[in-house]
Motif scaffolding. Structure first.
Motif, PDB file in Angstrom:
ATOM      1  N   UNK A  94     -95.178  37.659  -8.157  1.00  8.38           N
ATOM      2  CA  UNK A  94     -96.157  37.814  -9.231  1.00  8.38           C
ATOM      3  C   UNK A  94     -95.664  37.293 -10.569  1.00  8.38           C
ATOM      4  N   UNK A  95     -94.354  37.038 -10.688  1.00 10.75           N
ATOM      5  CA  UNK A  95     -93.786  36.589 -11.966  1.00 10.75           C
ATOM      6  C   UNK A  95     -92.949  35.332 -11.792  1.00 10.75           C
ATOM      7  N   UNK A  96     -93.419  34.424 -10.923  1.00 13.84           N
ATOM      8  CA  UNK A  96     -92.631  33.223 -10.620  1.00 13.84           C
ATOM      9  C   UNK A  96     -92.403  32.372 -11.857  1.00 13.84           C
ATOM     10  N   UNK A  97     -93.446  32.189 -12.659  1.00 16.57           N
ATOM     11  CA  UNK A  97     -93.323  31.316 -13.827  1.00 16.57           C
ATOM     12  C   UNK A  97     -92.399  31.922 -14.884  1.00 16.57           C
ATOM     13  N   UNK A 147     -81.072  30.710 -12.385  1.00 16.79           N
ATOM     14  CA  UNK A 147     -81.394  30.330 -11.014  1.00 16.79           C
ATOM     15  C   UNK A 147     -81.847  31.579 -10.264  1.00 16.79           C
ATOM     16  N   UNK A 148     -83.141  31.948 -10.300  1.00 12.23           N
ATOM     17  CA  UNK A 148     -83.617  33.164  -9.635  1.00 12.23           C
ATOM     18  C   UNK A 148     -83.461  33.112  -8.125  1.00 12.23           C
ATOM     19  N   UNK A 149     -83.361  31.920  -7.566  1.00 10.69           N
ATOM     20  CA  UNK A 149     -83.213  31.804  -6.115  1.00 10.69           C
ATOM     21  C   UNK A 149     -81.925  32.472  -5.648  1.00 10.69           C
ATOM     22  N   UNK A 150     -80.863  32.346  -6.454  1.00 13.14           N
ATOM     23  CA  UNK A 150     -79.582  32.954  -6.064  1.00 13.14           C
ATOM     24  C   UNK A 150     -79.709  34.472  -5.940  1.00 13.14           C
ATOM     25  N   UNK A 151     -80.459  35.087  -6.842  1.00 11.41           N
ATOM     26  CA  UNK A 151     -80.661  36.531  -6.785  1.00 11.41           C
ATOM     27  C   UNK A 151     -81.405  36.924  -5.508  1.00 11.41           C
ATOM     28  N   UNK A 152     -82.437  36.168  -5.162  1.00  9.19           N
ATOM     29  CA  UNK A 152     -83.199  36.456  -3.942  1.00  9.19           C
ATOM     30  C   UNK A 152     -82.336  36.248  -2.702  1.00  9.19           C
ATOM     31  N   UNK A 153     -81.532  35.179  -2.711  1.00  8.65           N
ATOM     32  CA  UNK A 153     -80.650  34.921  -1.567  1.00  8.65           C
ATOM     33  C   UNK A 153     -79.636  36.035  -1.396  1.00  8.65           C
ATOM     34  N   UNK A 154     -79.108  36.552  -2.496  1.00  8.18           N
ATOM     35  CA  UNK A 154     -78.149  37.659  -2.405  1.00  8.18           C
ATOM     36  C   UNK A 154     -78.820  38.899  -1.832  1.00  8.18           C
ATOM     37  N   UNK A 189     -90.400  30.142  -1.823  1.00  4.08           N
ATOM     38  CA  UNK A 189     -90.032  30.251  -3.238  1.00  4.08           C
ATOM     39  C   UNK A 189     -89.111  29.115  -3.664  1.00  4.08           C
ATOM     40  N   UNK A 190     -88.164  28.751  -2.800  1.00  2.00           N
ATOM     41  CA  UNK A 190     -87.263  27.643  -3.120  1.00  2.00           C
ATOM     42  C   UNK A 190     -88.057  26.365  -3.342  1.00  2.00           C
ATOM     43  N   UNK A 191     -88.993  26.097  -2.432  1.00  4.66           N
ATOM     44  CA  UNK A 191     -89.801  24.882  -2.550  1.00  4.66           C
ATOM     45  C   UNK A 191     -90.623  24.911  -3.834  1.00  4.66           C
ATOM     46  N   UNK A 192     -91.235  26.052  -4.136  1.00  8.26           N
ATOM     47  CA  UNK A 192     -92.033  26.159  -5.356  1.00  8.26           C
ATOM     48  C   UNK A 192     -91.159  26.013  -6.594  1.00  8.26           C
ATOM     49  N   UNK A 193     -89.973  26.576  -6.535  1.00  6.71           N
ATOM     50  CA  UNK A 193     -89.054  26.501  -7.679  1.00  6.71           C
ATOM     51  C   UNK A 193     -88.645  25.054  -7.947  1.00  6.71           C
TER      52      UNK A 193
END
Length: 244
Positions: free
Chosen positions: A14-17, A25-32, A149-153
């Motif tokens: 809901x808060x991607x932007x 790098x928010x992807x790293x947080x999700x991956x962790x 999410x990675x692709x969108x990012x």
């Protein structure tokens, strides 16, 4: 833990932007977070295996206690039979038979406790298996969402970069630079045209010089033409003499 991770993914979606600007790098947080879930999954599998191992050991102990209880009951009967046929005194046979019955009863008590334990272990194993299955399903789903999410990012970063470049191209400084380039190109083109006209001027001067000396051809061509004329002169003289 599960509900916390679930809320995190909903927050990310809901808060991607806003995440793009708030996190490097928010992807790293999700991956962790997914790695933590996988670690919990592995630990849960290990715990389930330990419960199943205890359950297997308890089942084996139950069978052993059943056998012990049956053996003491059989021994008590044999003692009473021996007293009946006179091999033992009634008093001694009853005393030993009573001891055998006590041991049998102790085995039965242990058997009852082990049976309750095995039921408890089985219920725990069933609940844990259900949670592990649910956790595995959620991990697979969240990994799929993470890939999305990675692709969108990546697309968002690329789009931002392109937009920044377009804004830069449309800025006044870039426009002025392009105008300077156009001016320099026009100057170079004008110089090229000037030199081209100078070539034509030199050609016109050469033409005037040739006309002044009586020829409109280049020196080499004029020389060749003169030689041909000289060759024709004797033939013209002999022709005139014959006609006289």
């Amino acid at each position: 833990m599960y509900s916390l991770i679930k809320r995190f993914f909903k927050f990310v979606q809901s808060n991607a932007h806003s995440l793009l600007s708030k996190f490097e790098d928010p992807i790293k947080l999700a991956e962790q977070s997914v790695r933590d879930l996988k670690q919990n999954y592995d630990e849960s599998l290990k715990g389930l295996a330990e419960i199943k191992a205890i359950s297997i050991t308890t089942k084996r102990q139950i069978e052993e206690k059943k056998q012990i209880a049956a053996d003491y009951e059989r021994k008590a009967l044999m003692l009473l039979q021996n007293a009946k046929i006179g091999k033992l005194s009634v008093q001694e046979a009853e005393r030993l038979a009573a001891e055998a019955i006590i041991k049998k009863n102790n085995a039965v008590k242990e058997l009852t406790q082990l049976t309750a334990d095995i039921n408890h272990y089985d219920i725990m194993a069933q609940k844990m298996e259900a949670k592990i299955t649910d956790l595995k399903s959620n991990i697979n789903r969240w990994e799929s969402e993470l890939n999305t999410m990675k692709a969108r990012y990546k697309v968002a970063k690329s789009t931002k970069k392109i937009n920044q470049q377009l804004v830069s191209i449309g800025s006044e400084s870039t426009t002025a630079m392009l105008e300077d380039m156009k001016t320099k190109i026009q100057e170079e083109e004008a110089l090229a045209s000037a030199y081209d006209e100078m070539l034509y001027l030199e050609s016109d001067i050469d033409k005037e010089i040739n006309q002044a000396i009586g020829t409109s051809y280049s020196p080499d061509v004029q020389n060749a033409l003169d030689e041909l004329k000289m060759k024709l002169l004797p033939e013209k003289s002999s022709y005139r003499e014959e006609n006289r």
